[in-house]
Design an enzyme around this catalytic site. Structure first.
Site, PDB file in Angstrom:
ATOM      1  CD  GLU A 341      -3.123   0.844   2.178  1.00  0.00           C
ATOM      2  OE1 GLU A 341      -4.194   0.290   1.847  1.00  0.00           O
ATOM      3  OE2 GLU A 341      -2.894   1.256   3.338  1.00  0.00           O
ATOM      4  CG  HIS A 372       5.858 -29.746   4.450  1.00  0.00           C
ATOM      5  ND1 HIS A 372       6.379 -30.994   4.167  1.00  0.00           N
ATOM      6  CD2 HIS A 372       6.525 -29.289   5.533  1.00  0.00           C
ATOM      7  CE1 HIS A 372       7.310 -31.284   5.067  1.00  0.00           C
ATOM      8  NE2 HIS A 372       7.423 -30.263   5.899  1.00  0.00           N
ATOM      9  CE  LYS A 501     -11.964   2.878   1.282  1.00  0.00           C
ATOM     10  NZ  LYS A 501     -11.468   3.970   2.154  1.00  0.00           N
TER      11      LYS A 501
END
Length: 533
Positions: A341, A372, A501
């Site tokens: 960000e 793994h 948004k």
């Protein structure tokens, strides 16, 4: 700067086929390309950075004005130019050093807020502040982004020091998150912290209203068991939260840098004011080191320069953060926000598009789990992923010291394996011992070759204490700053979160069936029709 960039690229092209292992013919390689701060050791010797590259990178930091911009930041100058703000999260952990913003020393107000937090936390932890059903047993922090990732990461990291109420974190607007968090809690003994600077963040306020309704099922005055971290006093009052339980912070503290202050309220409740102050002291120690150490010995500067070498010069688009410390499981997610960000921008400070890449993709998981899962790609994939290992010399469980030793040995083994690899001759020898011969041996051997020559760093420390965590977080914060300065990026705004948004607000009435999808692209219109409630 252009000439230094060009020199770095030319040097990288000249040495890119050189084996990193060959650099260790210098018996002082590990010592020379490692840096210490107290009990912390940063070993960056397993990279292809040699003396020439190191010197050029340090010259690059000088030419970019890192030292000057560093002092501008610490002095309260408005280095967040797009928003016209200072960048002073460092003041939250250095409250004894006056800092002026617009001619006013901000530290007295910081000390006052910190003292109010401490008093509230002591009252809560001692039982002087109670819920309507008894002492507070659980705390639910409702926030998102910087109001969640930092304190959630730190509460897990410092679990051995958590002797207060249990802390839970709700961030996602998905109702499943708050439902699953609240279902086993007692509203009468739960405190809810609503962390939103503006008290308008839609995800946070939606969850806050849900929590208030849940609280009302058991208590007569739900708001009496709410606290807020916000500067919107009118909105917190309208919600019903008493001003004594509202803790504000200034606009010169960015969300992803804010857990040092009131956003860290849940952390202070969990570990207590004294341990929280030790966390602040660790961050302040890294601040002093960052300001005072020469670039060649400066941990944040060197961590940034190693990252820039890999991302900008070598062209590696990602970096993996691999803590061999289970309680740092949330560190990669925290660093994703902190780094991506901050430095995930396409426009430079001067408003022109970048002529180079911005910051890398950051990802990771704790070891040994990742071994793994995705280490296959790291070791044998066709793209190189620089790796950043973190490991403690000592764990918190003395009766399980043998397991910690196994953890550390795996961390060092992975770092060494990335460096050394395994040649086809070595693979043949291993298979021959297993009885394979001829064409089958040759076929299998090719699958067992590890190219090696893959860069990694190791950040080692004595033990994951509050002070150590403070040093680690501040180290990465300053790394972001240095990379941003050199890349010409404003690391302290985040306009990239805004468009989604705005579109979400417009889509909500369409999904509710109150508006049509005229003007939407065919894909979005189709999805609205399918998902419409």
């Amino acid at each position: 700067m252009k000439q230094i960039w060009q020199a770095l690229k030319a040097h990288q092209q000249a040495v890119e086929h050189r084996g990193i292992l060959d650099l260790f013919t210098d018996p002082r390689r590990a010592e020379t390309f490692s840096t210490r701060l107290g009990d912390m050791l940063f070993d960056w010797s397993k990279t292809n950075i040699d003396h020439t590259a190191r010197d050029l990178l340090i010259d690059l930091a000088g030419a970019a004005g890192v030292a000057e911009k560093r002092e501008a930041m610490f002095s309260g100058e408005k280095i967040n130019e797009t928003e016209g703000r200072a960048v002073l999260h460092t003041a939250l952990r250095n409250m004894d050093r006056p800092v002026q913003v617009d001619g006013v020393d901000v530290t007295p107000a910081l000390r006052e807020t910190h003292a109010r937090m401490q008093a509230f936390v002591r009252d809560l932890r001692s039982g002087r502040f109670t819920g309507q059903g008894g002492p507070i047993t659980d705390v639910v922090n409702i926030g998102i982004g910087g109001s969640d990732l930092g304190p959630a990461m730190a509460c897990l990291a410092l679990a051995p020091y958590a002797d207060g109420p249990r802390c839970h974190f709700v961030s996602n607007v998905d109702g499943a998150h708050i439902h699953d968090t609240l279902q086993d809690l007692d509203p009468a003994t739960t405190l809810v912290i609503v962390a939103s600077k503006t008290f308008t963040t839609i995800e946070t306020m939606t969850n806050a209203e849900t929590a208030k309704r849940w609280m009302a099922t058991r208590v007569s005055d739900p708001a009496a068991q709410f606290a807020a971290v916000s500067t919107a006093a009118d909105r917190t009052a309208a919600f019903g939260i008493d001003a004594s339980r509202v803790f504000g912070f200034e606009d010169w503290v960015g969300g992803r840098y804010s857990m040092w202050g009131p956003i860290g309220l849940a952390l202070m409740i969990a570990i207590g004011p004294e341990a929280f102050d030790a966390f602040l002291a660790g961050g302040a120690e890294m601040d002093r080191h960052f300001r005072e150490a020469p670039f060649a010995e400066n941990l944040p500067v060197l961590l940034a320069l190693v990252g820039l070498w890999h991302n900008q010069i070598c062209g590696h688009a990602t970096r993996a953060v691999l803590p061999y410390d289970q309680r740092l499981a949330r560190l990669p997610a925290y660093l994703q926000q902190l780094e991506m960000e901050s430095n995930g921008k396409r426009v430079a400070m001067d408003g022109h598009e970048l002529t180079h890449h911005s910051g890398p993709i950051v990802w990771g998981e704790p070891g040994t789990n990742g071994q793994h899962a995705f280490y296959q790609l790291i070791h044998q994939g066709s793209r190189i992923v620089p790796c950043e290992f973190l490991v403690a010399r000592e764990g918190h469980e003395p009766d399980l010291a043998h397991q910690h030793l196994l953890l550390v040995s795996n961390c060092l083994a992975q770092s060494e394996a990335l460096l050394r690899g395994r040649s086809v001759e070595e693979a043949r020898a291993v298979l021959a011992k297993k009885g394979l011969t001829g064409s089958e041996l040759e076929r299998q051997a090719r699958h067992r070759v590890f190219p090696g020559n893959r860069p990694s760093t190791v950040l080692a420390y004595e033990k994951l204490t509050p002070a150590t965590l403070g040093r680690i977080v501040a180290l990465y914060e300053h790394r972001v700053f240095v990379e941003g300065v050199i890349l010409g990026i404003n690391s302290y705004d985040q306009w990239g979160v805004e468009l989604g948004k705005e579109l979400a607000l417009a889509l909500q009435p369409m999904l509710e069936g109150r508006a049509g999808t005229e003007g939407k692209d065919g894909s979005t219109a189709q999805l609205v029709a399918y998902l419409r409630s």
